[in-house]
Design a protein around this motif. Sequence first.
Motif, PDB file in Angstrom:
ATOM      1  N   ALA A 197       0.946  -1.391   0.443  1.00  8.13           N
ATOM      2  CA  ALA A 197      -0.115   0.046   0.007  1.00  8.13           C
ATOM      3  C   ALA A 197       0.572   1.327  -0.080  1.00  8.13           C
ATOM      4  O   ALA A 197       0.739   2.059  -0.939  1.00  8.13           O
ATOM      5  N   GLN A 198       1.840   1.004   0.397  1.00 10.67           N
ATOM      6  CA  GLN A 198       2.808   2.377   1.176  1.00 10.67           C
ATOM      7  C   GLN A 198       3.771   3.135  -0.432  1.00 10.67           C
ATOM      8  O   GLN A 198       3.481   3.894  -0.934  1.00 10.67           O
ATOM      9  N   ALA A 199       4.227   1.719  -1.223  1.00  6.72           N
ATOM     10  CA  ALA A 199       5.246   2.034  -2.419  1.00  6.72           C
ATOM     11  C   ALA A 199       3.924   2.296  -3.732  1.00  6.72           C
ATOM     12  O   ALA A 199       4.214   3.149  -4.416  1.00  6.72           O
ATOM     13  N   VAL A 200       2.521   1.573  -3.717  1.00  6.09           N
ATOM     14  CA  VAL A 200       1.100   2.503  -4.083  1.00  6.09           C
ATOM     15  C   VAL A 200       0.980   3.976  -4.091  1.00  6.09           C
ATOM     16  O   VAL A 200       0.967   4.775  -5.124  1.00  6.09           O
ATOM     17  N   GLU A 201       1.058   4.202  -3.304  1.00  4.58           N
ATOM     18  CA  GLU A 201       0.751   5.408  -2.376  1.00  4.58           C
ATOM     19  C   GLU A 201       2.152   6.790  -2.756  1.00  4.58           C
ATOM     20  O   GLU A 201       2.046   7.233  -3.268  1.00  4.58           O
ATOM     21  N   ASN A 202       3.146   5.785  -2.829  1.00  3.51           N
ATOM     22  CA  ASN A 202       4.542   6.848  -2.666  1.00  3.51           C
ATOM     23  C   ASN A 202       4.372   6.993  -4.586  1.00  3.51           C
ATOM     24  O   ASN A 202       4.933   8.109  -5.467  1.00  3.51           O
TER      25      ASN A 202
END
Length: 412
Positions: A275-280
């Motif tokens: 999720a953090q990677a997609v958000e980034n």
Amino acid sequence: MRDLAPQSVFDHYLNISRLLAGQLDFHSVIQAVAAEISHVIPHDHLDVCIIMVDEQFHTAYESGMETDWGRRFPAPVSNSPIRTLLWGESDYLLTDDAWSDPQFHFQGAFSHPIFHQSLHSRLHVPLKVQGHVIGALSCSSHKIGFYDMKDIESARVIADLLSPHFFAIRAADQAKRSAIVEAEARAREEGLRLGALKLTEALEAERQRIGMDLHDQILADLTRLSRRLERLARQPDVTGEALEPLFRGLQHSMHDLRQIIEEAKPSVLQLFGFAQAVENHLERSIQESAASLTWSLNDETAGAIDCLEQPVSIALFRIAQEAINNAIRHAQASNVQVQLKATESTVTIEIMDDGLGLGNARRSSGGGIENMRTRARLISARFAIKPAGASGGTLVSVALPAKAPPATGVVS
């Protein structure tokens, strides 16, 4: 019990043999011969059950009266009221009243049609080929005490006429099913081979792009900085003002190099989760495009998406990455929504935008969509891309079985 002349009975046997010709499935056979069998063995219900090749299940085919025996397909042999016959433990079954006969009623027996259809007298003989039981012929009557051993002998003759034909139909059905399974397996194998080939081609093109970026951008910048340093080295005095452009140039080159490395290796994914990677990626893509749009990311997986194998997780991230890039760079979207969901059986990713849609957006060539489709296929996931709604937009979804087989040949 039946008062028929021997010649008449023989004629009925001949008619049964004649009616078998040209019948290519179990239903048509039983329908074709039921009337002739009724002249020899009168019945209110007639059926044959055929044991499947695995010998664990069987199917029933009925004539006239329909019962739940014929509707259950397939049914376990172990639950059949005549399982002792199908297992070869009994040479025949004969009862005056199946309602009260314990051999038809045991724990787990599927025998309620006996009561629902008022089947009292019953006879059953095996269908054999080369001594091996492949099924059974069954006749039932509403009357009590209707059948005797003479009927059993007649049923055995009829069973001998039917057995070779049923055996041939079962063998043909099994060959057809095997051919279908083999064809499907070959199609999947060929699809994976072609998918891997396309992905390899895409990855090679990506490597070439990275190489060109390094050559045309980073190497060119470093070459200019090197020449400027060479000129400064010849000067007796170098001021801070003269070094300032070199400092800015180095910072610019470092930034560009980080961008290239980040695109080549999703380090945020490995360090902080999906999720953090997609958000980034969303934030960085919007910032770089200078687009004015809103976005949202909703993670409902409760950590399940971060428990996937790394090759699978990277493949899913690349699919999400491509879908986001399409929405921001080509679809002229004003809003992008990412949904991460998980159930006991499936992990699902959905990327939805309100842009121009598949038919109107000036999207990248079909290679991007094809790469997403190929990546999904290689990890045994279902991929779909369709309009987000009547007003336009695009919805990209990837559904991965929670217990999918390990991904093979998947590269980042």
